[in-house]
Design a protein around this motif. Structure first.
Motif, mmCIF file in Angstrom:
data_model
loop_
_atom_site.group_PDB
_atom_site.id
_atom_site.type_symbol
_atom_site.label_atom_id
_atom_site.label_comp_id
_atom_site.label_asym_id
_atom_site.label_seq_id
_atom_site.Cartn_x
_atom_site.Cartn_y
_atom_site.Cartn_z
ATOM 1 N N GLU A 211 -75.568 49.733 36.026
ATOM 2 C CA GLU A 211 -74.743 49.773 34.819
ATOM 3 C C GLU A 211 -74.023 48.434 34.754
ATOM 4 N N GLY A 212 -73.835 47.901 33.543
ATOM 5 C CA GLY A 212 -73.154 46.620 33.466
ATOM 6 C C GLY A 212 -72.690 46.262 32.079
ATOM 7 N N GLU A 213 -72.064 45.087 31.991
ATOM 8 C CA GLU A 213 -71.569 44.553 30.724
ATOM 9 C C GLU A 213 -72.067 43.116 30.574
ATOM 10 N N VAL A 214 -72.608 42.826 29.409
ATOM 11 C CA VAL A 214 -73.060 41.463 29.114
ATOM 12 C C VAL A 214 -71.838 40.585 28.929
ATOM 13 N N ARG A 215 -71.786 39.489 29.659
ATOM 14 C CA ARG A 215 -70.668 38.553 29.547
ATOM 15 C C ARG A 215 -71.038 37.339 28.712
ATOM 16 N N ARG A 216 -72.315 36.919 28.777
ATOM 17 C CA ARG A 216 -72.748 35.720 28.058
ATOM 18 C C ARG A 216 -74.247 35.809 27.801
ATOM 19 N N VAL A 217 -74.673 35.318 26.649
ATOM 20 C CA VAL A 217 -76.094 35.201 26.312
ATOM 21 C C VAL A 217 -76.353 33.748 25.947
ATOM 22 N N ASP A 218 -77.262 33.111 26.648
ATOM 23 C CA ASP A 218 -77.595 31.702 26.397
ATOM 24 C C ASP A 218 -79.052 31.615 25.950
ATOM 25 N N LYS A 219 -79.257 31.571 24.639
ATOM 26 C CA LYS A 219 -80.614 31.545 24.085
ATOM 27 C C LYS A 219 -81.347 30.256 24.429
ATOM 28 N N THR A 220 -80.611 29.171 24.640
ATOM 29 C CA THR A 220 -81.230 27.889 24.967
ATOM 30 C C THR A 220 -81.968 27.941 26.299
ATOM 31 N N THR A 221 -81.340 28.575 27.286
ATOM 32 C CA THR A 221 -81.944 28.647 28.621
ATOM 33 C C THR A 221 -82.643 29.982 28.892
ATOM 34 N N GLY A 222 -82.436 30.970 27.997
ATOM 35 C CA GLY A 222 -83.040 32.285 28.192
ATOM 36 C C GLY A 222 -82.329 33.115 29.242
ATOM 37 N N LYS A 223 -81.031 32.842 29.443
ATOM 38 C CA LYS A 223 -80.289 33.517 30.506
ATOM 39 C C LYS A 223 -79.195 34.420 29.962
ATOM 40 N N ILE A 224 -78.912 35.471 30.739
ATOM 41 C CA ILE A 224 -77.875 36.437 30.404
ATOM 42 C C ILE A 224 -76.964 36.579 31.617
#
Length: 98
Positions: A28-41
């Motif tokens: 279970e978790g919470e998304v803190r950041r989405v970086d579409k440039t690098t494809g990282k969450i």
């Protein structure tokens, strides 16, 4: 062909794209950041059960499916399936909290 056979005998199938075997787990978790440039969450997650057996922490995962980058935003909470292989840590799927 000999290399492929050796990899299968070792319990891991290796192709040009890398290993098909990976350690997986659910959390279970919470998304803190989405970086579409690098494809990282960046995910703040609870303990990860399963093969990973990891304590709660915040860490960066690569999105296995690029569509996750469009569907998730900071603050989203839910259940995540994650994996680790020689290439790093991945989010395989996300099921948002209802």
């Amino acid at each position: 062909m000999r290399q492929f056979t050796a990899a299968v005998m070792a319990g891991m199938i290796t192709l040009a794209s890398g290993p098909l075997w990976a350690q997986t787990g659910t959390t279970e978790g919470e998304v803190r950041r989405v970086d579409k440039t690098t494809g990282k969450i960046t995910l703040r997650h609870g303990p990860i059960a399963g093969e990973l057996d990891m304590p709660a922490m915040s860490m960066v995962f690569q999105a296995k499916d690029a569509s996750l980058l469009d569907r998730l935003k900071p603050g989203d909470k839910g259940r995540f399936v994650v994996s680790k292989d020689d290439g790093g840590y991945w989010i395989l799927s996300a099921e948002p909290e209802k």
